[in-house]
Design an enzyme around this catalytic site. Structure first.
Site, short mmCIF file in Angstrom:
data_model
loop_
_atom_site.label_atom_id
_atom_site.label_comp_id
_atom_site.label_asym_id
_atom_site.label_seq_id
_atom_site.Cartn_x
_atom_site.Cartn_y
_atom_site.Cartn_z
N THR A 1 -1.82 7.42 -0.18
CA THR A 1 -3.04 7.24 -0.88
C THR A 1 -3.82 6.06 -0.24
OG1 THR A 1 -2.21 5.88 -2.52
CG2 THR A 1 -2.28 8.12 -2.89
N ASP B 1 4.67 -5.13 10.12
CA ASP B 1 5.68 -4.33 11.29
C ASP B 1 5.68 -5.13 12.40
OD1 ASP B 1 6.33 -2.44 9.24
OD2 ASP B 1 5.33 -0.84 10.33
N ARG C 1 0.99 -1.19 0.01
CA ARG C 1 0.15 -0.04 0.07
C ARG C 1 0.95 1.23 0.05
NH1 ARG C 1 -5.18 0.14 4.05
NH2 ARG C 1 -3.48 1.11 5.42
N ASP D 1 -0.20 -2.28 12.32
CA ASP D 1 0.34 -2.73 11.14
C ASP D 1 1.08 -4.19 11.23
OD1 ASP D 1 2.52 -3.60 8.96
OD2 ASP D 1 2.03 -1.39 8.08
#
Ligand code: PRP
Ligand code: URA
Length: 205
Positions: free
Chosen positions: A106, A200, A102, A197
């Site tokens: 945006t 992560d 991603r 995330d």
């Protein structure tokens, strides 16, 4: 589109630990494995079987074995954390890879890598822990379908209603299996309450 939410006390327990920001990557990886194992069992309930004749130590028996090859396709990078349970449960499984990332501004996903085994005649299970806007999943689904997949399911850990709706619009026949259906996306297209995330947290980045 059929949406299947895994209802199991152990699944709820695991999701809580994944959500907890104090859960360290080593534990996060272990729990991702355990939860994905539960999801893998649920998502393969409808796999077809055929009868095969075998010899038990006592007599001849016609008994059932899996009949359709299984291909698991993780969406890199976070989907990698969900692959091992499929390898452990299905010794003949093949693995394909789709890289999707991603854009941070945006939140639009773009594909940067694709390596797939032959998909025709197989059951393809796309795995990605987070279904947020649905952009990554929808693109990956289009890729596997264009490559010959006709029997596809998706397994995730946390889904947002927006992502489920977006994928449903483009792939209405798809069965989605998730451990949690969350409330909404925030302004940065992260899932709320979510777990942050996933990639992560899985890899400590
Ligand atoms: C995350 C996640 C999904 C995607 C979901 O990946 O693993 O692939 O976002 O978001 P979407 O539904 O809005 O497309 P990310 O792009 O952060 O890449 P990573 O797995 O490499 O961290
Ligand atoms: N990707 C993640 O890892 N988490 C989110 O909440 C949304 C996309």
């Amino acid at each position: 589109m059929p949406l299947h939410i895994l209802e199991h006390p152990l699944a709820a327990h695991f999701v809580t630990h994944l959500r907890n920001k104090n859960t360290k990557p080593v534990t996060f990886r272990t729990i991702s494995y355990q939860l994905s194992l539960l999801l893998a069992v649920e998502a393969t309930r409808s796999l077809p079987t055929v009868e095969k004749e075998i010899e038990t130590p006592l007599e001849t028996l016609r008994s059932r074995v899996l009949s359709r090859p299984l291909v698991v396709v993780p969406i890199l990078r976070a989907g990698l954390g969900m692959v091992q349970p499929f390898l452990d449960l299905f010794p003949d499984v093949s693995v394909g890879y789709i890289g999707m990332e991603r854009d941070h501004q945006t939140a639009r996903a773009h594909s940067y890598y694709c390596k797939l085994p032959p998909l025709a005649g197989t059951r393809v299970i796309l795995v990605d822990p987070m279904l947020a806007t649905g952009g990554s999943a929808a693109q990956a689904l289009s890729i596997v379908k264009a490559d010959g997949a006709t029997d596809v399911a998706m397994v995730c850990i946390v889904a947002a209603p927006e992502g489920v709706a977006a994928v449903e619009k483009l792939h209405p026949e798809l069965h989605i299996h998730t451990a949690a259906l969350d409330r909404e996306l925030n302004d940065h297209k992260y899932i709320l309450p979510g777990l942050g995330d996933f990639g992560d947290r899985l890899y400590g980045t």
